[in-house]
Design a protein around this motif. Structure first.
Motif, short mmCIF file in Angstrom:
data_model
loop_
_atom_site.label_atom_id
_atom_site.label_comp_id
_atom_site.label_asym_id
_atom_site.label_seq_id
_atom_site.Cartn_x
_atom_site.Cartn_y
_atom_site.Cartn_z
N ILE A 58 61.93 22.89 30.46
CA ILE A 58 61.65 24.12 29.73
C ILE A 58 62.70 25.14 30.16
O ILE A 58 62.89 25.36 31.36
N PRO A 59 63.38 25.77 29.21
CA PRO A 59 64.39 26.76 29.59
C PRO A 59 63.79 27.90 30.42
O PRO A 59 62.73 28.44 30.07
N LEU A 60 64.47 28.24 31.50
CA LEU A 60 64.05 29.34 32.36
C LEU A 60 63.86 30.61 31.54
O LEU A 60 62.87 31.33 31.73
N SER A 61 64.75 30.89 30.61
CA SER A 61 64.66 32.12 29.82
C SER A 61 63.36 32.19 29.02
O SER A 61 62.77 33.26 28.88
N HIS A 62 62.88 31.05 28.52
CA HIS A 62 61.63 31.05 27.75
C HIS A 62 60.43 31.25 28.67
O HIS A 62 59.54 32.06 28.37
N VAL A 63 60.41 30.53 29.80
CA VAL A 63 59.28 30.65 30.72
C VAL A 63 59.16 32.08 31.22
O VAL A 63 58.05 32.63 31.29
N GLU A 64 60.27 32.70 31.56
CA GLU A 64 60.21 34.06 32.07
C GLU A 64 59.73 35.05 31.02
O GLU A 64 59.14 36.07 31.36
N LYS A 65 59.93 34.77 29.73
CA LYS A 65 59.42 35.64 28.67
C LYS A 65 57.91 35.55 28.53
O LYS A 65 57.26 36.52 28.17
N ILE A 66 57.33 34.37 28.79
CA ILE A 66 55.91 34.17 28.53
C ILE A 66 55.05 34.15 29.79
O ILE A 66 53.83 34.08 29.71
N ALA A 67 55.68 34.21 30.97
CA ALA A 67 54.93 34.18 32.24
C ALA A 67 54.04 35.41 32.36
O ALA A 67 54.41 36.51 31.95
N THR A 68 52.87 35.22 32.95
CA THR A 68 51.94 36.32 33.18
C THR A 68 51.54 36.35 34.65
O THR A 68 51.63 35.34 35.35
N LEU A 69 51.09 37.49 35.13
CA LEU A 69 50.64 37.65 36.49
C LEU A 69 49.20 37.15 36.60
O LEU A 69 48.35 37.52 35.79
N GLN A 70 48.94 36.31 37.58
CA GLN A 70 47.61 35.77 37.80
C GLN A 70 47.15 36.11 39.21
O GLN A 70 47.97 36.39 40.08
N VAL A 71 45.86 36.06 39.45
CA VAL A 71 45.31 36.25 40.78
C VAL A 71 44.84 34.89 41.29
O VAL A 71 44.00 34.24 40.67
N ASN A 72 45.39 34.46 42.42
CA ASN A 72 45.04 33.18 43.00
C ASN A 72 43.77 33.35 43.83
O ASN A 72 43.74 34.11 44.79
N ALA A 73 42.72 32.63 43.46
CA ALA A 73 41.42 32.75 44.13
C ALA A 73 41.49 32.34 45.60
O ALA A 73 40.66 32.77 46.40
N GLU A 74 42.48 31.54 45.98
CA GLU A 74 42.61 31.12 47.38
C GLU A 74 42.92 32.29 48.30
O GLU A 74 42.67 32.23 49.49
N HIS A 75 43.48 33.37 47.76
CA HIS A 75 43.86 34.53 48.58
C HIS A 75 42.82 35.65 48.54
O HIS A 75 43.01 36.69 49.17
N LEU A 76 41.74 35.45 47.83
CA LEU A 76 40.71 36.47 47.67
C LEU A 76 39.90 36.63 48.96
O LEU A 76 39.38 35.67 49.51
N ASP A 77 39.82 37.86 49.45
CA ASP A 77 38.97 38.18 50.60
C ASP A 77 37.56 38.39 50.04
O ASP A 77 37.23 39.45 49.52
N ARG A 78 36.76 37.37 50.14
CA ARG A 78 35.43 37.40 49.53
C ARG A 78 34.50 38.44 50.18
O ARG A 78 33.52 38.84 49.59
N SER A 79 34.83 38.90 51.38
CA SER A 79 34.01 39.93 52.02
C SER A 79 34.14 41.26 51.29
O SER A 79 33.34 42.16 51.52
N LEU A 80 35.13 41.42 50.44
CA LEU A 80 35.33 42.67 49.70
C LEU A 80 34.64 42.67 48.34
O LEU A 80 34.60 43.70 47.67
N LEU A 81 34.10 41.55 47.92
CA LEU A 81 33.45 41.47 46.60
C LEU A 81 32.24 42.38 46.54
O LEU A 81 31.40 42.39 47.43
#
Length: 88
Positions: A58-81
């Motif tokens: 997949i061309p880098l230029s295309h991926v970078e146009k459609i990429a979105t920011l996601q939140v990885n659940a592995e990094h979530l501090d569940r004590s703050l929920l």
């Protein structure tokens, strides 16, 4: 015309709705585009050809146009929920 830089996507699966790419240094896989290996067209074509259709370029230029920011659940501090944010 110069060939584009490419990402290699594993075409046999997804994580949620995220694509899976070769990790930087060709060290496994990742869904995090910032940790994905950038290939020359020639490198990507050689790997894609040898992988029996398991990987797609997949061309880098295309991926970078459609990429979105996601939140990885592995990094979530569940004590703050469910807690209110403090000002201090």
């Amino acid at each position: 015309m110069a060939k584009q830089e490419m990402y290699l996507m594993w075409s046999k699966g997804f994580v949620g709705n995220s694509l899976i790419f070769w990790r930087t240094g060709k060290a496994g896989y990742t869904t995090d585009i910032s940790k994905s290996h950038v290939f020359t067209y020639e490198e990507a074509l050689q790997i894609q050809t040898g992988c029996h259709g398991d990987h797609q370029m997949i061309p880098l230029s295309h991926v970078e146009k459609i990429a979105t920011l996601q939140v990885n659940a592995e990094h979530l501090d569940r004590s703050l929920l469910g807690k209110e944010a403090s000002n201090g």
